[in-house]
Design a protein around this motif. Structure first.
Motif, PDB file in Angstrom:
ATOM      1  N   SER A 187       2.903   1.280  13.451  1.00 63.49           N
ATOM      2  CA  SER A 187       1.617   1.984  13.445  1.00 63.49           C
ATOM      3  C   SER A 187       0.478   1.011  13.137  1.00 63.49           C
ATOM      4  N   GLY A 211      -3.430   3.314   7.565  1.00 64.14           N
ATOM      5  CA  GLY A 211      -3.994   2.432   6.534  1.00 64.14           C
ATOM      6  C   GLY A 211      -3.691   0.962   6.784  1.00 64.14           C
ATOM      7  N   SER A 212      -2.397   0.645   6.937  1.00 67.27           N
ATOM      8  CA  SER A 212      -2.010  -0.762   7.034  1.00 67.27           C
ATOM      9  C   SER A 212      -2.545  -1.422   8.303  1.00 67.27           C
ATOM     10  N   MET A 245       7.443  -0.494  -5.393  1.00 68.64           N
ATOM     11  CA  MET A 245       7.145   0.563  -4.417  1.00 68.64           C
ATOM     12  C   MET A 245       8.393   1.416  -4.164  1.00 68.64           C
ATOM     13  N   ALA A 251       8.757   0.808   4.491  1.00 66.37           N
ATOM     14  CA  ALA A 251       9.312   2.166   4.472  1.00 66.37           C
ATOM     15  C   ALA A 251      10.391   2.300   5.540  1.00 66.37           C
ATOM     16  N   ARG A 301      -5.125  -4.252   8.124  1.00 67.47           N
ATOM     17  CA  ARG A 301      -4.718  -5.632   7.825  1.00 67.47           C
ATOM     18  C   ARG A 301      -4.264  -6.371   9.079  1.00 67.47           C
ATOM     19  N   TYR A 347       0.878  -1.180   0.000  1.00 66.53           N
ATOM     20  CA  TYR A 347       0.000   0.000   0.000  1.00 66.53           C
ATOM     21  C   TYR A 347       0.914   1.229   0.000  1.00 66.53           C
TER      22      TYR A 347
HETATM   23  O1  PMV Z   1      -0.117   2.289   7.235  1.00 61.22           O
HETATM   24  P1  PMV Z   1       1.035   3.141   6.886  1.00 61.22           P
HETATM   25  O2  PMV Z   1       0.630   4.567   6.623  1.00 61.22           O
HETATM   26  O3  PMV Z   1       2.128   3.032   7.937  1.00 61.22           O
HETATM   27  O4  PMV Z   1       1.659   2.646   5.490  1.00 61.22           O
HETATM   28  C1  PMV Z   1       2.371   1.445   5.355  1.00 61.22           C
HETATM   29  C2  PMV Z   1       3.156   1.492   4.107  1.00 61.22           C
HETATM   30  C3  PMV Z   1       4.091   0.313   3.878  1.00 61.22           C
HETATM   31  O5  PMV Z   1       4.424  -0.323   5.079  1.00 61.22           O
HETATM   32  C4  PMV Z   1       5.372   0.839   3.244  1.00 61.22           C
HETATM   33  C5  PMV Z   1       3.470  -0.690   2.891  1.00 61.22           C
HETATM   34  C6  PMV Z   1       2.377  -1.554   3.448  1.00 61.22           C
HETATM   35  O6  PMV Z   1       1.503  -1.944   2.650  1.00 61.22           O
HETATM   36  O7  PMV Z   1       2.387  -1.902   4.650  1.00 61.22           O
END
Ligand code: PMV
Length: 332
Positions: free
Chosen positions: A108, A141-142, A242, A283, A145, A19
């Motif tokens: 997070s 976002g993640s 990515m 990331a 999941r 994502y």
């Molecule tokens: O949920 P976030 O905003 O921390 O985004 C996660 C982004 C990545 O870890 C790089 C990719 C992913 O799908 O988890």
């Protein structure tokens, strides 16, 4: 209202199909769907108490009082819970992780999944799993999941209602091992929240997003069929795509360290020699190296021998977020 509390535990997750970039930043509606696995040995444990006598929300993370942007992010998230439950009390939030935050192991995700479950329960709500996944998504976002167990797919969806994650296979479906080669434990310079905003400045983002559904199908099929070779190929490709977007955004984001690249090259060479392993990177600079249980002791030892790898964390497919007895001190 009497003081009402709840404690929840949640694993972080690692994405195989990533994502990166939002269509709607306010509620984290992603540009593309994604697939991940929860990481059993790692956890965030969060307790929430709503208390009418509190003058403001109060947050402690790993024993330290939080303030500034972190407290604001949690307080804004709690506003969603207060709105849903129609309550006004502020909350006291206590959270602990057993793994380094901010270094490419998505703290997070477990943080907001555990917060969504503990806060919604403490507020008297009884949310279904998709509703809880949607709530967690608004925090990060993640995190949506990390709500369902095992291997999860996040449907990008068209709206708040249709953007949530579901289990596609339970944790015991496949004895995969994530050997996380830690090359740095320091906080990443640009967090994913800012990174998502930059995604659209890369000329490669559109190509990545429009081809994501094909990779999602290949990845889901490979997981369901336990086809390691196909899984390795699509996961490495998606991670590289990515990072190509990150490196070509304005300003450019380069999360890798020299040791990150060394691990990537070593793992690719192992696979060419018939040692089944592949990498994926979030990331941050740390490299998630996947193999099956039988190969894990060899992969673990070889990774620890690579210069620049300070330690290797082992994680297996993990369970769904769950409520726990607050007296329980351990993660599981
Ligand atoms: O949920 P976030 O905003 O921390 O985004 C996660 C982004 C990545 O870890 C790089 C990719 C992913 O799908 O988890």
């Amino acid at each position: 209202m009497p003081i009402r509390g709840a404690t929840a535990i949640s694993c972080p997750n690692i994405a195989f199909i990533k994502y990166w970039g939002n269509r709607n930043e306010k509620i984290n509606l992603p540009e593309n769907g994604s697939i991940s696995m929860n990481l059993a040995e790692l956890y965030t444990r969060t307790s929430v108490e709503f208390d009418l006598s509190l003058p403001a929300d109060h947050l402690s993370i790993n024993g330290k009082l939080a303030s500034g942007p972190i407290l604001k992010r949690v307080s804004d998230f709690l506003d969603n819970v207060r709105r849903l439950a129609d309550i006004s009390a502020y909350a006291s939030v206590t959270s602990e992780n057993n793994f380094p935050a901010g270094a490419g192991i998505a703290s997070s995700a477990s943080a907001f999944a555990a917060l969504a479950l503990s806060a919604s329960t403490a507020a008297g709500l009884q949310l279904s799993e998709p509703e809880l996944s949607r709530l967690a998504r608004i925090g990060s976002g993640s995190a949506c999941r990390s709500v369902p167990g095992g291997f999860a797919e996040w449907y990008a969806g068209e709206s708040d209602e249709s953007s949530y994650a579901v289990t596609i296979a339970p944790p015991d479906h496949w004895n995969l091992v994530d050997c996380i080669a830690v090359v740095s434990e320091s906080h990443k310079p640009v967090g994913s929240a800012d990174g998502h905003t930059l995604a659209r400045t890369s000329p490669f983002q559109e190509a990545r997003v429009t081809t994501a559904p094909g990779r999602i199908d290949r990845c889901r099929n490979a997981i369901l069929a336990r086809d390691f070779e196909a899984f390795a190929e699509v996961t490495e490709l998606d991670s590289n795509m990515m990072h190509a977007v990150m490196m070509t955004s304005k300003p450019a984001l380069l999360y890798w360290l020299p040791a990150t690249l060394t691990v990537m090259q070593v793992v690719a060479a192992w696979r060419r020699k018939g040692i089944p392993a592949f990498y994926t990177i979030d990331a941050g600079p740390n490299v998630h190296v996947f193999c099956e249980e039988n190969d894990a002791p060899t992969i673990f030892r070889r990774l620890t021998e690579i210069p620049g790898v300070s330690r290797v964390i082992i994680a297996h497919p993990g369970p769904a977020a769950s409520l726990i007895d607050p007296a329980c001190k351990e993660g599981g």
